[in-house]
Design a protein around this motif. Structure first.
Motif, mmCIF file in Angstrom:
data_model
loop_
_atom_site.group_PDB
_atom_site.id
_atom_site.type_symbol
_atom_site.label_atom_id
_atom_site.label_comp_id
_atom_site.label_asym_id
_atom_site.label_seq_id
_atom_site.Cartn_x
_atom_site.Cartn_y
_atom_site.Cartn_z
ATOM 1 N N GLY A 97 0.794 -1.223 0.000
ATOM 2 C CA GLY A 97 0.000 0.000 0.000
ATOM 3 C C GLY A 97 0.825 1.270 0.000
ATOM 4 N N GLY A 98 2.158 1.170 0.047
ATOM 5 C CA GLY A 98 3.023 2.352 0.069
ATOM 6 C C GLY A 98 3.884 2.424 -1.176
ATOM 7 N N THR A 99 5.015 3.131 -1.077
ATOM 8 C CA THR A 99 5.974 3.220 -2.168
ATOM 9 C C THR A 99 6.796 1.930 -2.207
ATOM 10 N N VAL A 100 6.972 1.376 -3.404
ATOM 11 C CA VAL A 100 7.685 0.112 -3.574
ATOM 12 C C VAL A 100 8.773 0.289 -4.634
ATOM 13 N N LEU A 101 10.012 -0.089 -4.284
ATOM 14 C CA LEU A 101 11.124 -0.137 -5.235
ATOM 15 C C LEU A 101 11.305 -1.586 -5.657
ATOM 16 N N PHE A 102 11.719 -1.823 -6.899
ATOM 17 C CA PHE A 102 11.942 -3.197 -7.328
ATOM 18 C C PHE A 102 13.116 -3.294 -8.292
ATOM 19 N N VAL A 103 13.772 -4.453 -8.269
ATOM 20 C CA VAL A 103 14.804 -4.815 -9.241
ATOM 21 C C VAL A 103 14.451 -6.214 -9.727
ATOM 22 N N ARG A 104 14.812 -6.508 -10.977
ATOM 23 C CA ARG A 104 14.418 -7.802 -11.543
ATOM 24 C C ARG A 104 15.340 -8.207 -12.683
ATOM 25 N N GLY A 136 14.867 -2.103 -13.115
ATOM 26 C CA GLY A 136 14.081 -1.869 -11.911
ATOM 27 C C GLY A 136 13.276 -0.600 -12.033
ATOM 28 N N GLY A 137 12.610 -0.259 -10.931
ATOM 29 C CA GLY A 137 11.783 0.938 -10.950
ATOM 30 C C GLY A 137 11.187 1.227 -9.595
ATOM 31 N N VAL A 138 10.247 2.154 -9.589
ATOM 32 C CA VAL A 138 9.591 2.567 -8.349
ATOM 33 C C VAL A 138 8.094 2.766 -8.605
ATOM 34 N N ASP A 139 7.279 2.300 -7.648
ATOM 35 C CA ASP A 139 5.839 2.538 -7.645
ATOM 36 C C ASP A 139 5.548 3.540 -6.532
ATOM 37 N N VAL A 140 4.964 4.673 -6.888
ATOM 38 C CA VAL A 140 4.626 5.708 -5.900
ATOM 39 C C VAL A 140 3.120 5.685 -5.686
ATOM 40 N N ARG A 141 2.718 5.544 -4.445
ATOM 41 C CA ARG A 141 1.311 5.398 -4.072
ATOM 42 C C ARG A 141 0.480 6.622 -4.442
ATOM 43 N N LEU A 142 -0.673 6.375 -5.067
ATOM 44 C CA LEU A 142 -1.695 7.404 -5.278
ATOM 45 C C LEU A 142 -2.834 7.173 -4.287
ATOM 46 N N THR A 143 -3.354 5.919 -4.272
ATOM 47 C CA THR A 143 -4.353 5.473 -3.301
ATOM 48 C C THR A 143 -3.889 4.096 -2.838
ATOM 49 N N LYS A 144 -4.656 3.450 -1.967
ATOM 50 C CA LYS A 144 -4.249 2.113 -1.515
ATOM 51 C C LYS A 144 -4.165 1.126 -2.679
#
Length: 183
Positions: A97-104, A136-144
């Protein structure tokens, strides 16, 4: 297959496993679906397209990713297109539900097509081969349930071309939908 091409994805996978140990605590990110615009520069040709990806929990801190993208561009009189269908492991950092960083590190099909129109006839050549995608990248929360994603990847191919490389950089941006989250 070229040994140096195989050495890089194996090194990336080993690094992902090493990074996974400290990422194991807390809420797991769950399952998410990404869709958005994608820009790729392959064969030194700029291409525009779309990217669709699914991220899901595997075991412990490791996640699985499935990724599909398609791009279109042109060079001189040639119409160029590519399709990638990839899957593989990764690590996601952050809480549900928050900001998520990822590598793959992903591997799978790369399909290129080049065509030229002469009068009312299309002449085309298509090739399919193994490719490896790391990034990789980042997901920044807008809503849950919704987030905005920005990601960058590098595509390696196992092809040897007279004109040089057939690899390149891909950048994508779009919306992430998180499954299983309360609104």
């Amino acid at each position: 297959m070229n040994r140096s091409l195989l050495r890089l994805p194996l090194s990336l996978l080993a690094a992902l496993v090493a990074l996974a140990a400290p990422a194991g605590g807390g809420d797991r990110p769950g399952t998410d679906l990404f869709g958005g615009y994608s820009f790729a520069q392959i064969d030194d040709v700029n291409r525009n397209g779309a990217n669709l990806a699914l991220g899901f929990d595997l075991f412990g801190p490791l996640s699985g990713f499935a990724d599909a993208s398609a791009h279109w561009g042109s060079q001189a009189a040639l119409s160029l297109s590519d399709l990638t269908l990839m899957a593989g492991p990764g690590v996601r950092f952050g809480k549900r539900g928050g900001t998520v960083l990822f590598v793959r590190a992903l591997a799978g099909l790369v399909r290129d097509r080049a065509s030229i129109g002469v009068l009312d006839v299309d002449i085309s050549e298509t090739s399919s081969r193994l490719g490896v995608l790391g990034g990789g990248g980042v997901d920044v929360r807008l809503t849950k349930k919704l987030a905005v994603r920005v990601q960058g990847d590098y595509l390696w191919n196992d092809t040897k071309k007279e004109s040089g490389k057939s690899s390149g950089f891909r950048a994508s941006a779009g919306v992430v939908y998180r499954f299983g989250m309360a609104p």
